[in-house]
Scaffold this motif. Structure first.
Motif, PDB file in Angstrom:
ATOM      1  N   ALA A 176      45.891 -32.768  39.505  1.00 57.43           N
ATOM      2  CA  ALA A 176      45.214 -31.718  40.267  1.00 57.43           C
ATOM      3  C   ALA A 176      46.201 -30.992  41.175  1.00 57.43           C
ATOM      4  CB  ALA A 176      44.075 -32.308  41.088  1.00 57.43           C
ATOM      5  N   GLN A 177      47.154 -31.716  41.733  1.00 60.82           N
ATOM      6  CA  GLN A 177      48.177 -31.074  42.556  1.00 60.82           C
ATOM      7  C   GLN A 177      48.978 -30.085  41.722  1.00 60.82           C
ATOM      8  OE1 GLN A 177      50.153 -34.644  43.925  1.00 60.82           O
ATOM      9  NE2 GLN A 177      48.999 -34.688  45.830  1.00 60.82           N
ATOM     10  N   TYR A 178      49.290 -30.479  40.493  1.00 64.69           N
ATOM     11  CA  TYR A 178      50.004 -29.581  39.592  1.00 64.69           C
ATOM     12  C   TYR A 178      49.171 -28.344  39.282  1.00 64.69           C
ATOM     13  CZ  TYR A 178      51.759 -27.798  35.153  1.00 64.69           C
ATOM     14  OH  TYR A 178      52.209 -26.986  34.149  1.00 64.69           O
ATOM     15  N   HIS A 179      47.897 -28.546  38.942  1.00 68.14           N
ATOM     16  CA  HIS A 179      47.025 -27.410  38.619  1.00 68.14           C
ATOM     17  C   HIS A 179      46.824 -26.496  39.826  1.00 68.14           C
ATOM     18  CE1 HIS A 179      45.246 -29.959  35.149  1.00 68.14           C
ATOM     19  NE2 HIS A 179      46.237 -29.207  34.726  1.00 68.14           N
ATOM     20  N   LEU A 180      46.719 -27.095  41.008  1.00 66.41           N
ATOM     21  CA  LEU A 180      46.551 -26.283  42.222  1.00 66.41           C
ATOM     22  C   LEU A 180      47.826 -25.481  42.484  1.00 66.41           C
ATOM     23  CD1 LEU A 180      44.648 -25.569  44.531  1.00 66.41           C
ATOM     24  CD2 LEU A 180      45.548 -27.530  45.803  1.00 66.41           C
ATOM     25  N   ILE A 198      54.838 -24.296  45.843  1.00 69.42           N
ATOM     26  CA  ILE A 198      55.935 -25.271  45.910  1.00 69.42           C
ATOM     27  C   ILE A 198      55.443 -26.578  46.520  1.00 69.42           C
ATOM     28  CG2 ILE A 198      58.119 -25.800  47.051  1.00 69.42           C
ATOM     29  CD1 ILE A 198      58.842 -22.840  46.697  1.00 69.42           C
ATOM     30  N   LYS A 199      54.642 -26.475  47.556  1.00 68.18           N
ATOM     31  CA  LYS A 199      54.113 -27.671  48.224  1.00 68.18           C
ATOM     32  C   LYS A 199      53.377 -28.571  47.236  1.00 68.18           C
ATOM     33  CE  LYS A 199      50.229 -28.858  51.257  1.00 68.18           C
ATOM     34  NZ  LYS A 199      49.211 -28.318  52.185  1.00 68.18           N
ATOM     35  N   TRP A 200      52.449 -27.988  46.464  1.00 61.79           N
ATOM     36  CA  TRP A 200      51.628 -28.807  45.575  1.00 61.79           C
ATOM     37  C   TRP A 200      52.387 -29.225  44.318  1.00 61.79           C
ATOM     38  CZ3 TRP A 200      47.831 -31.191  47.621  1.00 61.79           C
ATOM     39  CH2 TRP A 200      47.128 -30.621  48.683  1.00 61.79           C
ATOM     40  N   LEU A 201      53.224 -28.334  43.789  1.00 65.19           N
ATOM     41  CA  LEU A 201      54.020 -28.717  42.623  1.00 65.19           C
ATOM     42  C   LEU A 201      54.986 -29.850  42.958  1.00 65.19           C
ATOM     43  CD1 LEU A 201      54.806 -25.193  41.107  1.00 65.19           C
ATOM     44  CD2 LEU A 201      53.380 -26.962  40.072  1.00 65.19           C
ATOM     45  N   GLU A 260      58.724 -21.286  34.287  1.00 70.79           N
ATOM     46  CA  GLU A 260      57.984 -21.501  35.522  1.00 70.79           C
ATOM     47  C   GLU A 260      56.541 -21.799  35.166  1.00 70.79           C
ATOM     48  OE1 GLU A 260      58.919 -18.001  37.774  1.00 70.79           O
ATOM     49  OE2 GLU A 260      60.643 -18.973  38.660  1.00 70.79           O
ATOM     50  N   PRO A 261      55.705 -22.177  36.146  1.00 66.93           N
ATOM     51  CA  PRO A 261      54.358 -22.634  35.830  1.00 66.93           C
ATOM     52  C   PRO A 261      53.587 -21.663  34.961  1.00 66.93           C
ATOM     53  CG  PRO A 261      54.861 -23.024  38.126  1.00 66.93           C
ATOM     54  CD  PRO A 261      56.007 -22.221  37.572  1.00 66.93           C
ATOM     55  N   ALA A 262      52.870 -22.224  33.986  1.00 65.76           N
ATOM     56  CA  ALA A 262      52.057 -21.416  33.090  1.00 65.76           C
ATOM     57  C   ALA A 262      50.893 -20.798  33.836  1.00 65.76           C
ATOM     58  CB  ALA A 262      51.537 -22.283  31.947  1.00 65.76           C
TER      59      ALA A 262
END
Length: 537
Positions: A176-180, A198-201, A260-262
């Motif tokens: 969930a942290q990744y998705h957020l 950056i914080k959540w990733l 970078e994030p999808a």
């Protein structure tokens, strides 16, 4: 008369007391029996004595013990220690779910989503996912967020997705942290906010979440953060490597470049992993290391923690590298339906520890059927190479296409090559060896990468070429002679004397029980013969 009345009242009072006490004793005995049976079941389960565990879980489940009902459902679902039976799994999941058991609610939703043991019904699946999520179950909250983001079974709603991701993320649930983090980076349901992304990733990456670790933003942040802020004691400074064939025409660096994030998740898992805690790791207990927290969660049956622990043992991160331990934890997570674990378990069977191509195919297929692109690529390669299964190019194309449609670059290149769009001359000589050498699927992550220079010992330019104009023959002379040989950045199979156009080629030689050999070579204006002698493990 009055005396007889008093006696009658006294007798009734005594009988009532006996019945009341007796009933209480009976209730206590039954409840205690249920608790004992559950305890016995867990003891056997943790020892991997699954037949005995199933027997004890059934005793407790039949007395209405929700946790035992959930476990019995899972054992029927997985076929572990008991006959695999989706209808029985649904029955027991439902009994536990109707008592408010969140994990069972999540699994029952998964059965409805897949149509396993019950008529497929996405609305019913959402109903049970929501029940689990509303109890605060982080895995269900994250899944519900994905469903809203993808518009599967519900109206597409990025804001609702972010709300559910956040609920799970604050519980330290890494996915969930990744998705957020993705949502903040891509402005999906929230205003674009890179610091928040950056914080959540980075939180997810520090917990070992594989997708988060592949993103430069998160990796950079974790690598440059003070060591006391890193979830792994400061060891997560590199990107996770990916189990895939080499895909570029040039040598890759040791640390792969990643996108970078999808913009959003590309798929929803169709088989759900089970968890025995709401949290993926116990980061609220600073006195424990990530490994200790992960070990505790894994031993309680948390599939994601089991997978992450397997990764730690396979790579030697904060633990002594131990492939047997990695195999053990990957198997536990894989048997609960976690697709990433199934794919990793397939790779373990293919390249190390217990070498069994048929088992590798089995686990690749399990993960591929859930939609995991990497596993679809691996299964396609097994079909293409005829490893552990009958060689079948049509099946290989089918699975490459599924992976390619999800954006897997390796699958796209292999699909292009198999469709005939390649510079390789197919009129190559037939294999001279008794058994045609074939190449392994993925990069060996056990430190077998050899010198990546263009030329080295054993490269022998030949004087005469039997190939067409502007093509030159490549021959790899491997010891043992039955080694697998593959040119990783082309689609067609290697054959001795294969004709190739001038450029750089990624050569990979493996054999069971030997360290692999990998080398980039350049074909320029002459045939090339490469001598490779593998060393025993």
């Amino acid at each position: 008369m009055q005396k007889n009345l008093h006696r009658f009242i006294l007798i009734r009072a005594i009988l009532f007391g006996i019945l009341t006490v007796g009933g209480s004793v009976f209730w206590f005995a039954m409840n205690n029996t249920s608790a004992d049976a559950m305890s016995q079941g867990m003891a056997h389960y943790n020892k991997e004595e699954y037949v005995e565990a199933a027997q004890w879980f059934r005793k407790a489940a039949e007395q209405g013990q929700a946790q035992a009902q959930y476990h019995l459902g899972h054992m029927h679902d997985s076929g572990k220690g008991i006959t695999e039976d989706n209808q029985q799994a649904v029955q027991w999941y439902r009994k536990a779910a109707e008592q408010g058991h969140a994990q069972a609610q999540l699994q029952l939703g998964g059965m409805y989503q897949r149509g396993a043991g019950v008529t497929q019904d996405k609305s019913e699946a959402i109903k049970w996912y929501r029940k689990a999520a509303e109890q605060g179950y982080a895995q269900a909250q994250d899944l519900l967020g994905m469903l809203y983001q993808l518009g599967v079974g519900v109206s597409q709603d990025d804001q609702q997705a972010v709300e559910w991701y956040h609920k799970a993320a604050v519980q330290e649930y890494a996915k969930a942290q990744y998705h957020l983090g993705q949502s903040y980076y891509n402005a999906k349901g929230v205003t674009k906010d890179e610091p928040e992304a950056i914080k959540w990733l980075s939180k997810a990456a520090a917990q070992g979440q594989p997708d988060a670790q592949k993103h430069a933003l998160a990796v950079h942040f974790v690598a440059t953060a003070p060591s006391d802020n890193r979830g792994d004691g400061g060891t997560r400074g590199q990107m996770a490597d990916k189990d895939e064939v080499s895909q570029a025409d040039e040598p890759k660096e040791a640390v792969h470049k990643v996108p970078e994030p999808a913009s959003q998740p590309t798929q929803v898992p169709t088989v759900l992993s089970t968890k025995h805690d709401d949290e993926e790791t116990n980061t609220d207990k600073p006195q424990k290391t990530v490994r200790q927290s992960r070990q505790e969660a894994a031993e309680q049956g948390d599939a994601q923690a089991q997978f992450n622990l397997g990764v730690m043992y396979e790579r030697g991160t904060d633990v002594t590298k131990d492939e047997q331990q990695a195999l053990k934890w990957y198997r536990k997570a894989a048997e609960q339906g976690l697709a990433q674990a199934q794919d990793h378990l397939g790779m373990m069977y293919y390249k190390s520890v217990t070498l069994d191509d048929q088992q590798a195919v089995k686990w690749f297929r399990n993960a591929a059927e859930q939609g995991l692109a990497q596993a679809q690529l691996h299964l396609g390669l097994m079909y293409q190479l005829g490893e552990g299964i009958t060689e079948d190019d049509q099946q290989a194309i089918k699975w490459f296409r599924k992976a390619a449609e999800q954006g897997d670059v390796s699958a796209q290149k292999l699909l292009t090559a198999m469709n005939g769009q390649t510079t390789v001359n197919h009129q190559t000589p037939k294999p001279q060896l008794q058994s045609e050498p074939k190449q392994i699927i993925a990069q060996n992550r056990a430190g077998t990468q050899n010198d990546a220079s263009d030329k080295g010992v054993g490269d022998k330019p030949a004087k005469v070429s039997s190939c067409p104009d502007n093509q030159y023959a490549l021959t790899v002379n491997a010891t043992p002679a039955t080694s697998r040989i593959r040119v990783m950045n082309i689609g067609p199979k290697y054959q001795p004397g294969i004709c190739l156009t001038p450029k750089r080629y990624d050569i990979y030689v493996t054999h069971r029980g030997y360290h692999g050999y990998r080398k980039w070579i350049a074909i320029e204006a002459a045939d090339v013969s490469l001598d490779v002698a593998l060393t025993p493990r």
